[in-house]
Design a protein around this motif. Sequence first.
Motif, short mmCIF file in Angstrom:
data_model
loop_
_atom_site.label_atom_id
_atom_site.label_comp_id
_atom_site.label_asym_id
_atom_site.label_seq_id
_atom_site.Cartn_x
_atom_site.Cartn_y
_atom_site.Cartn_z
N LEU A 198 0.83 -1.21 0.00
CA LEU A 198 0.00 0.00 0.00
C LEU A 198 0.86 1.25 0.00
CD1 LEU A 198 -2.72 1.46 0.32
CD2 LEU A 198 -2.50 1.14 2.79
N TYR A 201 2.26 1.81 -3.36
CA TYR A 201 1.23 2.13 -4.34
C TYR A 201 0.79 3.60 -4.27
CZ TYR A 201 -3.08 1.55 -7.02
OH TYR A 201 -4.08 1.67 -7.96
N VAL A 202 0.73 4.15 -3.03
CA VAL A 202 0.22 5.52 -2.86
C VAL A 202 1.33 6.47 -2.42
CG1 VAL A 202 -2.07 4.66 -2.29
CG2 VAL A 202 -0.43 5.10 -0.46
N SER A 205 0.97 9.63 -4.68
CA SER A 205 -0.37 10.23 -4.76
C SER A 205 -0.95 10.57 -3.39
CB SER A 205 -1.32 9.28 -5.50
OG SER A 205 -1.39 8.03 -4.83
N ALA A 206 -0.61 9.82 -2.36
CA ALA A 206 -1.19 10.05 -1.03
C ALA A 206 -0.11 9.85 0.03
CB ALA A 206 -2.38 9.14 -0.78
N THR A 209 -1.28 8.68 3.52
CA THR A 209 -1.63 7.26 3.59
C THR A 209 -0.39 6.39 3.64
OG1 THR A 209 -3.67 7.70 2.35
CG2 THR A 209 -2.92 5.40 2.48
N ALA A 210 0.62 6.74 2.84
CA ALA A 210 1.88 5.99 2.84
C ALA A 210 2.56 6.08 4.20
CB ALA A 210 2.80 6.51 1.74
N PRO A 341 -7.69 -1.63 -3.72
CA PRO A 341 -6.62 -0.95 -4.42
C PRO A 341 -5.23 -1.46 -4.08
CG PRO A 341 -7.29 0.34 -2.53
CD PRO A 341 -8.19 -0.85 -2.58
#
Length: 400
Positions: A198, A201-202, A205-206, A209-210, A341
Motif C-alpha cells: 500500500l 502504491y500511494v 499520490s497520497a 496514507t503511505a 486498491p
Amino acid sequence: MRIRPSSMDALTALAQTGVAVLLGREAVAQGWPPLDLAAYLLVGLVTVPVAVRTKAPVAVCLFTQLMWVVYVTAGYWPVVTCFGPMLAVYTVAALCPVRTSAVCAALMGAVWIYAGLLGNGPAGGSMATVLAQAVVFPAVLWRFGLVARRSAELARQLRRERDERARRDVAEERARIARELHDIVAHHMCVISVQAGLAGYVFDSAPCTAKAALSTIEDTSAEALDELRRMLSLLRDTDREQPDGGADPETPGRDAPMPGLSRLGEMAERVRAAGVPVSLRITGDARALAPGVELCAYRVTQEALTNVLRHAPGASVTVALDYQPTYLSVTVTDDGAGGGPVPAKLAQGSGNGLMGMRERAKLYGGTISTGPRSEGGYAVCLTLPTSARTVLPRGDGRPA
C-alpha cells in the motif's frame, strides 16, 4: 560404581575357581581321592570358561559339561566342579531360546545321574536322592534363567517405550514451536507485506496514507518481535518453573504473558489498517478464562484473519465471541468480496495454518469447523469448553 558385564563374568569365574580349589582340599575328608595337578587343571577347564559365558552361552555350557564328565570319570569328587555347569545352564536359559536351554538343562541332569552311578552323585546320598537332585537342580536353574530372560526383555521394552516417548515429546515440542512461529510470523509478515504494498502504491499520490502504512509496519514489526521474545522466554523458563516436565504447552510463563482475548481489538485495528474491514462482536458474559484457552482462541482468530489477508484482501470480516457458562464460541466469517486498491502478492496456503487450528482445538477438548459458506465467503467456527475439568491439559497433552 558400575562394573562392566565382561568384568563381572571374569570375577565370577575367578571366584568359582577359588571356591573349587578350597573345596578340593576337603576331598580326602569326604572320602574321595586328593586332587592332584591333573585334577586342578580339569577344575580350571570347568570354571574358567564361565568368564565368557554371556558371549557364547551354549558353547560354554557344552564345554563345561564335557570337562565335568572327564573330571567325574577320573574319579575325583564331583561337587568340586558342579558350580560351573550350574551357572552355564542358568546363562543359557537367560539368553537362549527355551528349547535350547531345556536341552542344556537335561544334559546337566544326565551328567548328574552319571556321576551318581559312578559314586553317589555330586552331593552324595542314595541313588534316589541323586535322581531327585538331577531333576530339581537343573529345573530350578532353568526356571530362574527364564525369569531373568523375561525380566531383561521387559526392561528392554520399557527402554524402547521410554525412548519412543522421548522422541514423541521432542516431535510435539518442535510442532508446538513451529505452530507458534507460524502464528506469529505469518500474521505479522502478512500485515507488513500488505502495508508495504500500500505504501509503495500511494507513495506519490497520497503521502499521508503511505506514512500511516509505514507507521503500521513499524508497530506490527515491534509487536511481532515482542511476541517472539515472549515465546523464547517461555521456552527457557518451562524447565525451570516445572521441574517434573509437566508444564502446560500453551500456558504463559510467569514473566512473559502470551496474548489473550483482551488483545483482539488491537489485532482487529491492525487488520483494518491493512485494508480489511473487521467488526468485533462480543456476546454473553465476558470474563477471564484459563490462559491456554484464551491463547488458543486468539491464535485461531489470528490465523483466520491472516488467511483473509492472503486469499481475500478487502473482504469484510466479522469476528464473533460468544461467552457461555461452559464454553466459548469464536466465529470468524468473511463475505468473500475481496478486491481493493492494494496490489498485494498473495501467498498460497500450505495447510499448516488449518492443521494448527485443529491441533489447538483438540488440545483443549474443543471442536473447530472450517469451510466456505453457502452465501459466499469463508467461515471458521471454534468452540472451546471453559470448565476446569476440560481446559487444563495433563502432562501428556490431553484434556483432563
